[in-house]
Design a protein around this motif. Structure first.
Motif, PDB file in Angstrom:
ATOM      1  N   ALA A 114      33.292 -35.200 -15.049  1.00 56.36           N
ATOM      2  CA  ALA A 114      31.833 -35.297 -15.489  1.00 56.36           C
ATOM      3  C   ALA A 114      31.582 -33.998 -16.276  1.00 56.36           C
ATOM      4  CB  ALA A 114      31.078 -34.812 -14.088  1.00 56.36           C
ATOM      5  N   TRP A 115      30.422 -33.906 -16.852  1.00 56.52           N
ATOM      6  CA  TRP A 115      30.340 -32.983 -17.906  1.00 56.52           C
ATOM      7  C   TRP A 115      28.463 -32.937 -17.995  1.00 56.52           C
ATOM      8  CZ3 TRP A 115      32.126 -34.242 -23.500  1.00 56.52           C
ATOM      9  CH2 TRP A 115      31.821 -35.480 -23.883  1.00 56.52           C
ATOM     10  N   THR A 116      28.275 -31.748 -18.674  1.00 61.08           N
ATOM     11  CA  THR A 116      26.896 -31.595 -18.702  1.00 61.08           C
ATOM     12  C   THR A 116      26.624 -31.124 -20.030  1.00 61.08           C
ATOM     13  OG1 THR A 116      26.634 -30.523 -16.503  1.00 61.08           O
ATOM     14  CG2 THR A 116      25.126 -29.783 -18.138  1.00 61.08           C
ATOM     15  N   PHE A 117      25.486 -31.573 -20.674  1.00 58.48           N
ATOM     16  CA  PHE A 117      25.116 -31.343 -22.132  1.00 58.48           C
ATOM     17  C   PHE A 117      23.669 -31.261 -22.234  1.00 58.48           C
ATOM     18  CE2 PHE A 117      25.986 -35.977 -21.384  1.00 58.48           C
ATOM     19  CZ  PHE A 117      24.654 -36.429 -22.071  1.00 58.48           C
ATOM     20  N   ASP A 126      19.987 -22.257 -20.038  1.00 57.86           N
ATOM     21  CA  ASP A 126      20.460 -23.464 -19.972  1.00 57.86           C
ATOM     22  C   ASP A 126      22.094 -23.675 -20.403  1.00 57.86           C
ATOM     23  OD1 ASP A 126      18.430 -24.368 -18.240  1.00 57.86           O
ATOM     24  OD2 ASP A 126      17.348 -25.409 -19.642  1.00 57.86           O
ATOM     25  N   SER A 127      21.969 -23.321 -21.842  1.00 58.78           N
ATOM     26  CA  SER A 127      23.090 -23.554 -22.606  1.00 58.78           C
ATOM     27  C   SER A 127      24.103 -22.508 -21.857  1.00 58.78           C
ATOM     28  CB  SER A 127      22.827 -23.070 -23.912  1.00 58.78           C
ATOM     29  OG  SER A 127      23.925 -23.029 -24.513  1.00 58.78           O
ATOM     30  N   ASP A 128      23.768 -21.299 -21.303  1.00 53.35           N
ATOM     31  CA  ASP A 128      24.629 -20.343 -20.723  1.00 53.35           C
ATOM     32  C   ASP A 128      25.373 -21.125 -19.500  1.00 53.35           C
ATOM     33  OD1 ASP A 128      24.269 -18.654 -22.751  1.00 53.35           O
ATOM     34  OD2 ASP A 128      23.089 -17.436 -21.516  1.00 53.35           O
ATOM     35  N   LEU A 129      24.487 -21.629 -18.816  1.00 56.09           N
ATOM     36  CA  LEU A 129      24.814 -22.232 -17.317  1.00 56.09           C
ATOM     37  C   LEU A 129      25.626 -23.345 -17.665  1.00 56.09           C
ATOM     38  CD1 LEU A 129      24.294 -23.002 -14.424  1.00 56.09           C
ATOM     39  CD2 LEU A 129      22.420 -24.578 -15.086  1.00 56.09           C
ATOM     40  N   SER A 130      25.547 -24.334 -18.520  1.00 57.49           N
ATOM     41  CA  SER A 130      26.640 -25.388 -18.775  1.00 57.49           C
ATOM     42  C   SER A 130      27.999 -24.787 -19.368  1.00 57.49           C
ATOM     43  CB  SER A 130      26.120 -26.316 -19.628  1.00 57.49           C
ATOM     44  OG  SER A 130      26.961 -27.353 -20.113  1.00 57.49           O
ATOM     45  N   GLU A 131      27.851 -23.738 -20.227  1.00 61.50           N
ATOM     46  CA  GLU A 131      29.068 -23.141 -20.718  1.00 61.50           C
ATOM     47  C   GLU A 131      29.859 -22.544 -19.663  1.00 61.50           C
ATOM     48  OE1 GLU A 131      31.995 -22.313 -23.829  1.00 61.50           O
ATOM     49  OE2 GLU A 131      30.642 -23.960 -23.112  1.00 61.50           O
ATOM     50  N   ALA A 132      29.061 -21.616 -18.587  1.00 63.78           N
ATOM     51  CA  ALA A 132      29.648 -21.043 -17.455  1.00 63.78           C
ATOM     52  C   ALA A 132      30.299 -21.911 -16.698  1.00 63.78           C
ATOM     53  CB  ALA A 132      28.726 -19.984 -16.910  1.00 63.78           C
ATOM     54  N   THR A 133      29.857 -23.026 -16.380  1.00 64.25           N
ATOM     55  CA  THR A 133      30.283 -23.997 -15.370  1.00 64.25           C
ATOM     56  C   THR A 133      31.555 -24.618 -16.099  1.00 64.25           C
ATOM     57  OG1 THR A 133      28.002 -24.744 -14.693  1.00 64.25           O
ATOM     58  CG2 THR A 133      29.803 -25.959 -14.132  1.00 64.25           C
ATOM     59  N   ARG A 134      31.581 -24.659 -17.486  1.00 69.33           N
ATOM     60  CA  ARG A 134      32.781 -25.537 -18.013  1.00 69.33           C
ATOM     61  C   ARG A 134      34.104 -24.463 -18.082  1.00 69.33           C
ATOM     62  NH1 ARG A 134      35.703 -25.290 -22.972  1.00 69.33           N
ATOM     63  NH2 ARG A 134      34.178 -23.561 -23.653  1.00 69.33           N
ATOM     64  N   LEU A 135      33.623 -23.156 -18.529  1.00 65.88           N
ATOM     65  CA  LEU A 135      34.829 -22.034 -18.261  1.00 65.88           C
ATOM     66  C   LEU A 135      35.233 -21.932 -16.997  1.00 65.88           C
ATOM     67  CD1 LEU A 135      33.295 -19.958 -20.919  1.00 65.88           C
ATOM     68  CD2 LEU A 135      35.373 -21.112 -21.422  1.00 65.88           C
ATOM     69  N   SER A 239      15.497 -24.844  -9.620  1.00 60.61           N
ATOM     70  CA  SER A 239      16.349 -24.354 -10.923  1.00 60.61           C
ATOM     71  C   SER A 239      17.284 -25.400 -11.294  1.00 60.61           C
ATOM     72  CB  SER A 239      17.245 -23.088 -10.500  1.00 60.61           C
ATOM     73  OG  SER A 239      18.263 -23.309  -9.388  1.00 60.61           O
ATOM     74  N   ARG A 240      17.692 -25.251 -12.488  1.00 62.20           N
ATOM     75  CA  ARG A 240      18.441 -26.280 -13.162  1.00 62.20           C
ATOM     76  C   ARG A 240      19.961 -25.905 -12.656  1.00 62.20           C
ATOM     77  NH1 ARG A 240      16.395 -27.739 -19.288  1.00 62.20           N
ATOM     78  NH2 ARG A 240      14.303 -28.582 -18.380  1.00 62.20           N
ATOM     79  N   ALA A 241      20.898 -27.023 -12.824  1.00 61.01           N
ATOM     80  CA  ALA A 241      22.221 -27.156 -12.363  1.00 61.01           C
ATOM     81  C   ALA A 241      23.066 -27.687 -13.611  1.00 61.01           C
ATOM     82  CB  ALA A 241      22.224 -27.981 -11.002  1.00 61.01           C
ATOM     83  N   ALA A 242      24.217 -27.408 -13.468  1.00 58.68           N
ATOM     84  CA  ALA A 242      25.330 -28.051 -14.156  1.00 58.68           C
ATOM     85  C   ALA A 242      26.645 -28.344 -13.251  1.00 58.68           C
ATOM     86  CB  ALA A 242      25.782 -26.967 -15.366  1.00 58.68           C
ATOM     87  N   HIS A 243      27.116 -29.302 -13.773  1.00 58.34           N
ATOM     88  CA  HIS A 243      28.592 -30.049 -13.163  1.00 58.34           C
ATOM     89  C   HIS A 243      29.423 -30.485 -14.088  1.00 58.34           C
ATOM     90  CE1 HIS A 243      29.966 -33.743 -10.770  1.00 58.34           C
ATOM     91  NE2 HIS A 243      30.492 -32.845 -10.481  1.00 58.34           N
ATOM     92  N   TRP A 244      30.704 -29.764 -14.093  1.00 62.67           N
ATOM     93  CA  TRP A 244      31.692 -30.054 -14.889  1.00 62.67           C
ATOM     94  C   TRP A 244      33.010 -30.495 -14.049  1.00 62.67           C
ATOM     95  CZ3 TRP A 244      32.438 -29.940 -20.315  1.00 62.67           C
ATOM     96  CH2 TRP A 244      31.551 -29.456 -20.983  1.00 62.67           C
ATOM     97  N   GLU A 245      33.753 -31.567 -14.567  1.00 55.75           N
ATOM     98  CA  GLU A 245      34.774 -32.065 -13.527  1.00 55.75           C
ATOM     99  C   GLU A 245      35.916 -32.879 -14.357  1.00 55.75           C
ATOM    100  OE1 GLU A 245      35.365 -35.399 -10.011  1.00 55.75           O
ATOM    101  OE2 GLU A 245      33.514 -35.562 -11.217  1.00 55.75           O
TER     102      GLU A 245
END
Length: 262
Positions: A114-117, A126-135, A239-245
């Protein structure tokens, strides 16, 4: 405790390569979906693109029909954390934060990623949230080494999330009750992999152990609810959410990502 410690289920080298072949199809489907995700596209449009990529590669979408799930992807937009159902009524707009989860079966072996974009320009938060989840995912993957124990990964994910709060100067919620899992000839196998916790607990990681690691972070709450469709998981505070897998295997040379993206 007498006897050998329990191990996270492991695969042979040939089985790992078979999983990597499935995983590469998942990666290709995710890239195709992101490339197509423009304002005016529905999540059902994206689902059809993913299914086409998977089937044309000779694989089967593992999500479709899974406990009755109707889609080949989970398409989770903005405050949807995971398990969003693709529909023609969910139309993407500029600034949407989109999480796509996808799985494929090839020759009986599963890949899951999974990924968020963002659709167009994202708000900085929102950009920070996705990048934080990726890292955070990267940190979890790095902990997946021979001789570690299951919750060493959980602890690495939690520590990374807290480090991201310092890096980005904002707080992130670690979604409660959801996490990663074993994977192989079935999409979801034991053990469950929490996204936070104390280290040095649970089964041992050995060469060939395979897990799907999947941090899920929010810009607010850790608490979620499931909508009336019995699938869609949303944040309780909106609140917005991100998911990386990624699907990952332990090797003698460190962790190997099996869901590579072209």
């Amino acid at each position: 405790m007498l006897g050998r410690k329990k191990k996270v289920p492991f695969r042979t080298a040939a089985e790992v390569d078979a999983m990597a072949a499935a995983g590469a199809i998942v990666g290709a489907a995710l890239v195709a979906v992101r490339d197509a995700a423009k304002p005016g596209m529905s999540t059902l449009d994206l689902d059809e693109i993913a299914e086409t990529v998977i089937r044309e590669a000779g694989a089967i979408p593992s999500f479709k029909g899974y406990h009755g799930f109707p889609g080949s992807i989970c398409s989770s937009v903005n405050d949807v954390v995971v398990h969003g159902i693709p529909t023609k009524d969910t139309v993407l707009a500029e600034g949407d934060l989109v999480s796509i989860d996808c799985g494929a079966i090839l020759d009986g072996w599963h890949g899951d990623s999974a990924w968020t974009f963002g659709v167009g320009e994202l708000l900085q938060a929102d950009s920070d949230l996705s990048e934080a989840t990726r890292l955070t995912l990267d940190a979890g993957i790095a902990a997946m080494v021979e001789g570690a124990r299951l919750t060493d990964i959980s602890h690495a994910l939690e520590q990374a999330t807290r480090a991201m709060e310092t890096k980005f100067g904002r707080q992130f919620g670690i979604v409660s009750g959801y996490g990663g899992h074993g994977i192989g000839r079935e999409m979801h196998l034991d053990p469950f992999l929490a996204n936070e916790g104390k280290p040095n607990r649970g089964p041992l990681l050995v060469i060939g152990s395979t897990l799907a690691i999947e941090p899920m972070l929010t810009l607010g709450t850790t608490e979620t609810s499931v909508l009336d469709d019995d699938w869609t998981v949303v944040t309780d505070d909106g609140s917005r959410a991100a998911h990386w897998e990624h699907t990952v295997v332990v090797t003698g040379d460190g962790p190997r990502i099996l869901t590579t993206r072209p």
